[in-house]
Design a protein around this motif. Structure first.
Motif, PDB file in Angstrom:
ATOM      1  N   THR A 253       0.809  -1.218   0.000  1.00 46.18           N
ATOM      2  CA  THR A 253       0.000   0.000   0.000  1.00 46.18           C
ATOM      3  C   THR A 253       0.843   1.268   0.000  1.00 46.18           C
ATOM      4  O   THR A 253       0.287   2.366   0.058  1.00 46.18           O
ATOM      5  N   LEU A 254       2.153   1.137  -0.069  1.00 45.85           N
ATOM      6  CA  LEU A 254       3.052   2.292  -0.068  1.00 45.85           C
ATOM      7  C   LEU A 254       3.532   2.530  -1.495  1.00 45.85           C
ATOM      8  O   LEU A 254       4.280   1.721  -2.050  1.00 45.85           O
ATOM      9  N   SER A 257       7.520   2.348  -4.053  1.00 47.63           N
ATOM     10  CA  SER A 257       8.349   1.559  -3.138  1.00 47.63           C
ATOM     11  C   SER A 257       9.235   0.563  -3.887  1.00 47.63           C
ATOM     12  O   SER A 257       8.917   0.113  -4.989  1.00 47.63           O
ATOM     13  N   PRO A 272       9.794   2.748   1.035  1.00 45.40           N
ATOM     14  CA  PRO A 272       8.896   3.697   0.365  1.00 45.40           C
ATOM     15  C   PRO A 272       9.686   4.846  -0.265  1.00 45.40           C
ATOM     16  O   PRO A 272      10.788   5.188   0.178  1.00 45.40           O
ATOM     17  N   GLY A 319      -0.313   6.264   1.955  1.00 47.49           N
ATOM     18  CA  GLY A 319       1.006   5.865   2.429  1.00 47.49           C
ATOM     19  C   GLY A 319       1.423   6.632   3.675  1.00 47.49           C
ATOM     20  O   GLY A 319       2.017   6.066   4.605  1.00 47.49           O
ATOM     21  N   LEU A 323       2.321   4.904   7.289  1.00 43.45           N
ATOM     22  CA  LEU A 323       3.562   5.155   8.028  1.00 43.45           C
ATOM     23  C   LEU A 323       3.261   5.698   9.424  1.00 43.45           C
ATOM     24  O   LEU A 323       3.906   5.310  10.410  1.00 43.45           O
ATOM     25  N   ILE A 375      10.258  -1.795   7.316  1.00 47.30           N
ATOM     26  CA  ILE A 375      10.073  -0.576   6.525  1.00 47.30           C
ATOM     27  C   ILE A 375      11.313   0.277   6.735  1.00 47.30           C
ATOM     28  O   ILE A 375      11.626   0.649   7.872  1.00 47.30           O
ATOM     29  N   TYR A 382       8.475   9.588   4.565  1.00 46.35           N
ATOM     30  CA  TYR A 382       7.420  10.454   5.087  1.00 46.35           C
ATOM     31  C   TYR A 382       7.609  11.892   4.597  1.00 46.35           C
ATOM     32  O   TYR A 382       6.652  12.543   4.143  1.00 46.35           O
ATOM     33  N   TYR A 385       7.035  12.045   0.667  1.00 49.42           N
ATOM     34  CA  TYR A 385       5.613  11.967   0.339  1.00 49.42           C
ATOM     35  C   TYR A 385       4.933  13.329   0.496  1.00 49.42           C
ATOM     36  O   TYR A 385       4.167  13.770  -0.368  1.00 49.42           O
TER      37      TYR A 385
END
Length: 591
Positions: A253-254, A257, A272, A319, A323, A375, A382, A385
């Motif tokens: 779901t990220l 990646s 990610p 994403g 996280l 991860i 983070y 994104y």
């Protein structure tokens, strides 16, 4: 008329149990195939699609085959029940049976030696040559099959190429590349701009007591060398999968990646935002490559090739929440609902920043097996994104100011909705459509307001025309959400900071493009096959003369000029801050 229903040709796409079968017709677009295969629980919609198809063509028997003007056919052994358009060229085929072969002067279709094609539709501008085997298939315009490729029970989207390998029971959106003899794709929906490497086995056959399940892969899907995946699996957009035999089903779901199978530690590893940190050259080049390779004469549907668009930005938000929840669960446990975990995770990530590096997940969230998932580079991902969402929004807002010659911030704000929320979007055969528009469209089909496939295609056309305006609103809503402000708090200072931040992000991306390509010129294992620099330059070209890098630098220069002009026009800034003064920003943490 007079034939048994059992002889009708259906394409059993997406899985092997025929539960998503579609009735192919001449003129079928990727979106038609996707809608028909996806909404199986809507019986009324399914019936309407079948009615549209039956109404489009008569049921009379006794038609002869047809050969269009200026079409050449030679040295072909068997031709039975075939309609061929004009200006086609067919040479040395073994067998052509029950086919529609569309061709026209400005998009000629060619079929070459050794091909055996049965029960299929081939659109304009297609190529099939050198031993191709295709049965129950649809080739959308300007797609190619070559070098012994096998295509069975599948829909191949526009501007896609399949060579050598085998593809079964799949629905493939436009701009797909699959070139290698030992790659295998089965029971999958691949949503375009994808690439399959040698040895990739997408859909192991079998890992249950039933027919193969399904794989759904967002656009930009890229399984690497010798990747083996299990049904059912699902992948966010731009998932790159490293070489490995993955033992269980995956749910990644990220977006953007890199997914790896760490055999030595018996764990799944997800990085990610990998593309932006380490492979920016390929990501940016692919976006331009697909535009250049889009040979469609009529660009219907409108296809989004930018890696930052409503679908991928929505995945970035998802994403971010993934996280946040994982960081919160790692730090304080899983007590509380999702909203609480998201809030706490955001607080931890913003306060501790670079301390949050790698986290380990022991629940079966990303993989259907009881082993840990690591991860990596959590804080960097983070930050990236969030920066990407800001960049996406600023690009749209700056483009609006240029297109409408807006000369003040207040006028810009007046052009934007005062109340809106970030909308959900669907990828319908390469066309991005707002969820609410799609629901309204489907209801119009069910109610009889849309009466035929021409009406369906008219919706695609209108959706493409409305796309830029809807994308602008989505971008604006996305910026407000990531900044956690209401529209009334969108001020000159907020816009200025976002614009400068976006400019820094864009410059960082251009630098990453250069750095990721420079590795090929600096790594001694890449350069050892050349005796000297001059030989290397002749073979691969000089780095400082790379046309794509120069193009990206020029695009950045244009973007910088537009941002600077906008801020000056609004009276917000005389000179945009340089990258060197921003070393403490979130994006620079990635450096």
């Amino acid at each position: 008329e007079g034939e048994d229903e059992a002889v009708r040709i259906w394409l059993e796409v997406c899985n092997e149990n025929a539960g998503r079968k579609i009735l192919p017709f001449n003129g079928m677009l990727p979106g038609d195939a996707y809608l028909w295969s996806k909404y199986r629980n809507d019986k009324e919609l399914m019936n309407r699609f079948k009615e549209f198809t039956e109404a489009k063509f008569d049921k009379q028997r006794g038609y002869y085959g047809k050969i269009g003007d200026r079409t050449v056919i030679k040295n072909t052994s068997i031709i039975k029940d075939v309609w061929v358009g004009s200006n086609a060229y067919i040479k040395g085929a073994n067998k052509l049976k029950n086919l529609t072969i569309n061709s026209q002067e400005d998009a000629q279709t060619q079929i070459g030696e050794g091909c055996e094609l049965v029960n299929g539709i081939i659109d304009i501008g297609c190529r099939a040559f050198y031993g191709v085997k295709a049965v129950r298939f649809f080739m959308a315009s300007h797609s190619q099959l070559k070098y012994g490729a096998r295509l069975i029970n599948s829909y191949l989207g526009n501007n896609a190429t399949i060579s050598c390998c085998e593809v079964l029971n799949s629905l493939i959106f436009p701009a797909h590349e699959q070139h290698h003899n030992n790659s295998f794709l089965c029971a999958a929906v691949v949503m375009g701009q994808s690439n399959m490497a040698a040895g990739a086995t997408i859909g192991s056959n079998h890992n249950s007591r039933a027919a193969d399940g399904e794989i759904v892969a967002g656009r930009g899907f890229w399984p690497g060398l010798c990747v083996s995946l299990k049904h059912n699996s699902k992948f966010a957009s731009y998932t790159l999968i490293a070489k490995g035999d993955f033992p269980a089903e995956l749910n990644i779901t990220l977006p953007f990646s890199l997914v790896s199978n760490d055999v030595s530690s018996n764990r799944l590893v997800i990085m990610p935002a990998y593309w932006f940190m380490y492979n920016m050259y390929a990501l940016a080049r692919n976006a331009h490559k697909y535009i250049e390779r889009d040979k469609r004469i009529e660009k219907l549907p409108y296809i989004e090739y930018d890696f930052l668009a409503p679908d991928t930005v929505n995945e970035l938000f998802e994403g971010l929440n993934v996280l946040r929840k994982l960081v919160a669960a790692t730090s304080i446990g899983t007590i509380g609902d999702d909203a609480y975990l998201v809030q706490q995770g955001d607080k931890i990530l913003n306060e501790k920043r670079s301390e949050i590096k790698n986290i380990e997940v022991n629940e079966c969230i990303f993989e259907n097996v009881k082993r840990p998932t690591q991860i990596t580079k959590v804080w960097e991902a983070y930050a990236v994104y969030k920066e990407l969402i800001i960049l996406y929004a600023v690009k749209e807002l700056v483009a609006l100011t240029s297109a409408r010659e807006i000369d003040s911030f207040q006028e810009l704000k007046n052009q934007l909705p005062s109340s809106l929320s970030r909308s959900r979007w669907k990828n319908i055969g390469g066309l991005l459509v707002e969820d609410e528009s799609l629901k309204h469209f489907i209801e119009n089909i069910r109610s009889g307001k849309i009466k035929n496939w021409d009406g369906v295609h008219h919706f695609y056309d209108q959706a493409g025309k409305n796309y830029q305006e809807q994308k602008l609103h989505h971008a604006y809503a996305s910026m407000l959400e990531v900044l956690n402000i209401a529209s009334e708090n969108f001020s000159e200072d907020v816009f200025k900071q976002a614009a400068e931040q976006a400019l820094n992000t864009k410059q960082w991306m251009v630098e990453r493009i250069m750095q990721s390509r420079a590795k090929d010129y600096q790594n001694e294992f890449r350069t050892m096959v050349y005796d000297n620099q001059e030989e290397m330059n002749e073979v691969v070209g000089k780095l400082d003369e790379n046309a794509f890098i120069q193009q990206q630098e020029e695009e950045f220069s244009v973007f910088k000029s537009e941002v600077t002009r906008t801020l000056k026009t609004f009276g917000l800034q005389q000179e945009v801050a340089s990258r060197e003064t921003e070393k403490a920003t979130k994006v620079s943490m990635v450096d």
